[in-house]
Enzyme design. Sequence first.
Site, PDB file in Angstrom:
ATOM      1  N   GLY A 128       0.780  -1.221   0.000  1.00 52.46           N
ATOM      2  CA  GLY A 128       0.000   0.000   0.000  1.00 52.46           C
ATOM      3  C   GLY A 128       0.818   1.281   0.000  1.00 52.46           C
ATOM      4  N   GLY A 134       2.917   2.121  -2.333  1.00 55.10           N
ATOM      5  CA  GLY A 134       3.062   2.620  -3.704  1.00 55.10           C
ATOM      6  C   GLY A 134       4.251   2.065  -4.463  1.00 55.10           C
ATOM      7  N   LYS A 135       4.729   0.890  -4.065  1.00 59.12           N
ATOM      8  CA  LYS A 135       5.872   0.281  -4.758  1.00 59.12           C
ATOM      9  C   LYS A 135       5.597   0.092  -6.243  1.00 59.12           C
ATOM     10  CE  LYS A 135       6.037  -3.536  -2.322  1.00 59.12           C
ATOM     11  NZ  LYS A 135       5.105  -3.336  -1.224  1.00 59.12           N
ATOM     12  N   THR A 136       4.427  -0.483  -6.547  1.00 60.16           N
ATOM     13  CA  THR A 136       4.131  -0.797  -7.943  1.00 60.16           C
ATOM     14  C   THR A 136       4.016   0.472  -8.780  1.00 60.16           C
ATOM     15  OG1 THR A 136       3.049  -2.847  -7.289  1.00 60.16           O
ATOM     16  CG2 THR A 136       2.522  -2.002  -9.466  1.00 60.16           C
ATOM     17  N   SER A 137       3.362   1.498  -8.227  1.00 57.84           N
ATOM     18  CA  SER A 137       3.238   2.755  -8.964  1.00 57.84           C
ATOM     19  C   SER A 137       4.607   3.353  -9.255  1.00 57.84           C
ATOM     20  CB  SER A 137       2.416   3.764  -8.159  1.00 57.84           C
ATOM     21  OG  SER A 137       1.125   3.263  -7.934  1.00 57.84           O
ATOM     22  N   ASP A 181       3.425  -8.301  -7.579  1.00 50.25           N
ATOM     23  CA  ASP A 181       2.287  -7.966  -6.740  1.00 50.25           C
ATOM     24  C   ASP A 181       1.136  -8.906  -7.083  1.00 50.25           C
ATOM     25  OD1 ASP A 181       0.172  -6.832  -5.475  1.00 50.25           O
ATOM     26  OD2 ASP A 181       0.695  -4.776  -6.012  1.00 50.25           O
ATOM     27  N   THR A 214      -4.397  -2.405  -2.313  1.00 47.71           N
ATOM     28  CA  THR A 214      -3.540  -3.462  -1.791  1.00 47.71           C
ATOM     29  C   THR A 214      -3.930  -3.879  -0.375  1.00 47.71           C
ATOM     30  OG1 THR A 214      -1.764  -2.762  -3.248  1.00 47.71           O
ATOM     31  CG2 THR A 214      -1.140  -4.148  -1.396  1.00 47.71           C
TER      32      THR A 214
END
Lengths: 117, 586
Positions: free
Chosen positions: B18, B20-23, B45, B504
């Site tokens: 949550g 924001g790793k993926t972003s 993810d 997430t």
Amino acid sequence: MKTIQIFDPALCCSTGVCGTEVGQALVTAAADLDWARQQGLPVERFNLAQQPLAFADNAVVRGFLERSGQDALPLVLVDGEVALAGRYPSRTELARWAGLPTLQPRGEGSTCCGGCC
Amino acid sequence: MRFLDQPPRFLFFTGKGGVGKTSLACAGAVRLADAGRRVLLVSTDPASNVGQVFGQEIGNALVPIAAVPGLTALEIDPEAAAGAYRERIVGPVRGVLPDDVVRGIEEQLSGACTTEIAAFDEFTGLLTDQALLADFEHIVFDTAPTGHTIRLLQLPGAWSGFLESSDNGASCLGPLAGLDKQRRKYRAAVDALADPARTRLVLVARAQASTLREVARTHEELAALGLGRQYLVVNGVLPDTEAGADPLAAAIAAREADALAALPAALAALPCDRVALKPYNLVGLPSLRALLAGESGEAAPPAPAPAAADGLPRLAALVDDIAAAGHGLVMLMGKGGVGKTTLAAAVAVEFARRGLAVHLTTSDPAAHLAETLEGSLDALTVSRIDPHAETERYRAEVLATRGGDLDEQGRALLEEDLRSPCTEEIAVFQAFSRIIREAGRSFVVMDTAPTGHTLLLLDAAGAYHREMVRHMDKSGVAHYTTPMMQLRDPARTRVLIVTLAETTPVLEAARLQHDLRRAGIEPWAWIINNSLAAAQPASPLLARRAAAELAQIDTVRREHARRLALVPLQAVEPVGVDRLAALAAD
């Protein structure tokens, strides 16, 4: 030389080291079997959680599982025949199967006649 | 953005769910591709929305991103990887071995270790695939292996014990034994990770004291393993311009400023970037490109109508229902950082104010919350389980009683296995088990450790339960109650799942619920904490974030929760009896 096969119960974190209790029997067995290997005794171990095919492919083991269930493991085969079930072998037992000089348990046995009892 | 300056071959983003790793990984990969590099973006993810972000289907194969020349993406679902691994082992014996044996094997292979190790196995393929390395100048991963996994792989004892002969019994590395990849490959992967010329680790955090402390621990752990080239990104910082808009925004801005001013020393030395909170979710290329460009990215849409959160239930309604029972165990579960401890304290305080005897037990390492309550209300008892102390005690006990006969390698392996995530959970659970019996007479309210480990904990309790039942059958004694029987009895135990109204965290909570159900425990209610929608902020940016929460709240209500309560984000940290009571009061 005889072949010893140990069919372990399903071992992973939860029954091994990270379980609610670490099995002393497992730790001791690992050390004893390692000792047996050092004596030149061929020892194979199969973990139900990782090599279930070895259990399924062996008629003796499969039959044992059907009759007694996984809670009755481990199962020990010597040259394919059932030698022990429900616990791991001691060093004395390993030595006997291997035909190694018998280990004298300390503090007992020495008074015996050496075969008659 | 410093974390993209002169990037090495591999970039890993790490941080809890949550943040924001993926972003950030997506935005970083686009930025590199826009600069003319050939980039592979790898998402592990399980809720990967990389496909949605780029508006095309991706999945478990390399797919060129049509809209971004030079960028290719790949989605790896670690749960699916673990499932595939499980199926490789179990599939061939299904129908051959007795059904209960097959189920037992599946349960063994459903732990956190299997998922963690299966994910590492997937990394390994990418880190060592020469053809892939020839095709791509950069590989960007939206997650990173844990310190525990890397340390295990660095132990020579682990290799000789498991990967070559797989016969030393039990280890967290067990799941690797069945994977027919070679030792050389794992070694090469670990070497690549520890090589600063090839690997950069980007720590992602939010401007919250607890999150920053956790990231500092991750930093130290991974730095000790040789992953020395680390960068810090503080994501989702509320822009100063919003602070004047309303009291809630001002309080958040002040809290974030405090957290950043008190940055843990270990992090202060790292190159650091701050990324501003955006009013929208990051979907589509324009918003991704804007994320790192420091622009708003799109024309500001008109401020939405105040979020329609009026009809949403509050915590007070849940507390009323639970209080009616007069006694019982109330467990708050969820990932770290969602506010379990605060909500547990709020529920306990409300019981006590109604004159109901209640014992609040917390394992929160930040002890101050429990301390402020001690002795404050007659009906309230507070105790604290120190997970660190419990774990150390447990480790020492195991090493002393079980490790005596081991050689040096065996002992090192045992010690590392005792650093597994499961160990802390087990140690803490043992301490909990002693306390929960009180719930037959009064209320016991507890928070618990993070979810990833919880499944194993419950599995272990399940095994204990079966063991007890077997003994009971033999001895004929039938009045014994195990912890697991108590947890499964809805009349005695109520599990409250705590989450946040973001993608997430909701997904992680749903997975926790699934695991609990697998163990025969039905969560009683969900609590969405720190809700902006419930707080109804005036700040335009926060109001739009509040509106964005509604879809997640709706998902929880329709798909996951039997009962739901919403707790608004507080302007002031809820510490002390009065503020805690306000959370659970009408």
